[in-house]
Design a protein around this motif. Structure first.
Motif, mmCIF file in Angstrom:
data_model
loop_
_atom_site.group_PDB
_atom_site.id
_atom_site.type_symbol
_atom_site.label_atom_id
_atom_site.label_comp_id
_atom_site.label_asym_id
_atom_site.label_seq_id
_atom_site.Cartn_x
_atom_site.Cartn_y
_atom_site.Cartn_z
ATOM 1 N N SER A 11 0.845 -1.150 -0.119
ATOM 2 C CA SER A 11 -0.101 -0.052 0.046
ATOM 3 C C SER A 11 1.007 1.212 -0.036
ATOM 4 O O SER A 11 1.460 1.633 0.975
ATOM 5 C CB SER A 11 -1.049 -0.047 1.028
ATOM 6 N N ARG A 13 1.863 5.240 -0.252
ATOM 7 C CA ARG A 13 1.069 6.337 0.123
ATOM 8 C C ARG A 13 1.594 7.664 -0.805
ATOM 9 O O ARG A 13 1.116 8.811 -0.720
ATOM 10 C CB ARG A 13 1.274 6.560 1.622
ATOM 11 N N SER A 53 -4.534 4.058 -0.962
ATOM 12 C CA SER A 53 -5.562 5.012 -0.419
ATOM 13 C C SER A 53 -6.693 4.149 0.150
ATOM 14 O O SER A 53 -7.511 4.494 1.233
ATOM 15 C CB SER A 53 -5.988 6.068 -1.530
ATOM 16 N N THR A 55 -6.618 1.027 1.402
ATOM 17 C CA THR A 55 -6.592 0.319 2.588
ATOM 18 C C THR A 55 -6.303 1.241 3.942
ATOM 19 O O THR A 55 -6.891 0.803 4.927
ATOM 20 C CB THR A 55 -5.318 -0.388 2.271
ATOM 21 N N TYR A 56 -5.838 2.092 3.468
ATOM 22 C CA TYR A 56 -5.409 3.299 4.943
ATOM 23 C C TYR A 56 -7.278 3.777 5.300
ATOM 24 O O TYR A 56 -7.544 3.804 6.663
ATOM 25 C CB TYR A 56 -4.730 4.466 4.542
ATOM 26 N N ARG A 57 -8.072 4.107 4.198
ATOM 27 C CA ARG A 57 -9.344 4.487 4.715
ATOM 28 C C ARG A 57 -10.163 3.270 5.201
ATOM 29 O O ARG A 57 -10.871 3.606 6.240
ATOM 30 C CB ARG A 57 -10.160 4.977 3.358
ATOM 31 N N ARG A 60 -8.997 3.049 8.981
ATOM 32 C CA ARG A 60 -9.344 4.077 9.961
ATOM 33 C C ARG A 60 -11.026 3.892 10.311
ATOM 34 O O ARG A 60 -11.222 3.940 11.296
ATOM 35 C CB ARG A 60 -9.335 5.489 9.468
ATOM 36 N N THR A 76 -5.154 1.430 14.204
ATOM 37 C CA THR A 76 -5.023 0.638 13.075
ATOM 38 C C THR A 76 -3.418 0.841 12.462
ATOM 39 O O THR A 76 -3.040 1.814 12.238
ATOM 40 C CB THR A 76 -5.989 0.946 11.803
ATOM 41 N N VAL A 78 -0.934 -0.566 8.952
ATOM 42 C CA VAL A 78 -1.099 -1.368 7.654
ATOM 43 C C VAL A 78 0.451 -1.833 7.343
ATOM 44 O O VAL A 78 1.432 -1.052 7.738
ATOM 45 C CB VAL A 78 -1.171 -0.190 6.361
#
Length: 303
Positions: A11, A13, A53, A55-57, A60, A76, A78
């Motif tokens: 993932s 960023r 984008s 995966t991080y959303r 959260r 959380t 990743v």
């Protein structure tokens, strides 16, 4: 504090992460030309890379929902196979926090000896090197979660409905998943899960004729799972199949490789051979998919 760790192949960023990502894929032996070619692929997207984008959303939102449900604090992380922060880096950071418990979750629906299962082992080994008492819960694969199945069937029905009425009920499904190195026996659990999910989707659609295929397989002499999706398309054309629906069931979150191999290459080949072709949508951070993950985690944790 409770910690949720989401495993990811890579993932990213920022565009600055891409060079390191490709260098790691090539085990530190990638040429400058190979790495620059990879960077250009991501630059050509002209948007943030979707796997990172989304995966991080998702992370959260899952932390927020788990906090609402349990009344406890959740954070959380990743953890990436081929990007920073790595699985080992995240494991060490989590151990230093001294959490109440750590829950890990792979965002692909199947077990895999070279994917989810390997990531779990790497994480646990590094975490235990720094912390021996905290409970680690590795959430099982979610291919059989009913809410998840409902989501992917919904996307399949949406794709089928988009086809021309004259070919809609003649369409055949081609399921795709990233291939794995080795024999079928070495990956039997993943194959069984793949077959079970595909059968369920085809039955619910309904679609009488469906096909299991793989992508990203490498040429001989190393063995990879098959058949390759492009070979399956050629066989459908020989049988004069009029329409095909592609459903990627492993990379349910959009990523560059899946887009190139399914959304572009497979669809383009089918159309070049005279077939109507469509792909079902990636699930990404859609509300119904994330709620399916919440349901799965709650069942895994007994809450």
């Amino acid at each position: 504090m409770n910690i949720l760790v989401l495993f990811s192949y890579g993932s990213l960023r920022t565009i600055d992460d891409v060079a390191g990502f490709y260098d790691d894929i090539f085990h530190g032996h990638g040429t400058a030309e190979q790495i620059e070619k990879g960077v250009e692929k991501y630059r050509a997207l002209e948007k943030a890379e979707a796997l990172g984008s989304n995966t991080y959303r998702i992370g959260r939102f899952l932390a927020k929902r788990l906090q609402q449900i349990t009344g406890e604090e959740w954070e959380t992380f990743v953890a990436n196979h081929h990007a920073s922060p790595s699985i080992e880096e995240v494991a060490k950071e989590c151990a230093e926090i001294d959490p109440k418990q750590v829950v890990t979750l792979g965002l692909t629906p199947f077990d895999s000896v070279t994917g989810k299962n390997a990531y779990e082992s790497r994480f646990a080994k590094k975490f235990r090197a720094h912390h021996t008492s905290t409970t680690i819960v590795h959430a099982t694969s979610f291919y059989d979660n009913q809410l998840f199945r409902n989501v992917i069937v919904d996307r399949a029905k949406t794709a089928k409905q988009w086809l021309k009425e004259e070919v809609r009920n003649k369409a055949e499904i081609v399921f795709t998943a990233h291939s794995k190195p080795g024999t079928a026996a070495a990956h039997q659990k993943m194959i069984n899960e793949y077959n079970e999910l595909a059968k369920h989707i085809a039955t619910e659609l309904p679609c009488e004729h469906y096909h299991i295929a793989y992508r990203s397989g490498q040429p001989a002499p190393q063995r990879w799972l098959g058949p390759d999706v492009l070979d399956v398309i050629s066989e459908l054309a020989e049988r004069q199949v009029s329409a095909v629906i592609f459903i990627e069931v492993l990379s349910v979150i959009e990523n560059l490789e899946a887009v190139e191999e399914v959304t572009k290459d497979a669809v383009a080949k089918a159309r070049s051979l005279g077939m109507e072709a469509i792909q079902s949508e990636y699930l990404n951070d859609s509300a119904d998919f994330v709620e399916a993950l919440v349901d799965h985690l709650c069942r895994e944790l007994g809450i």
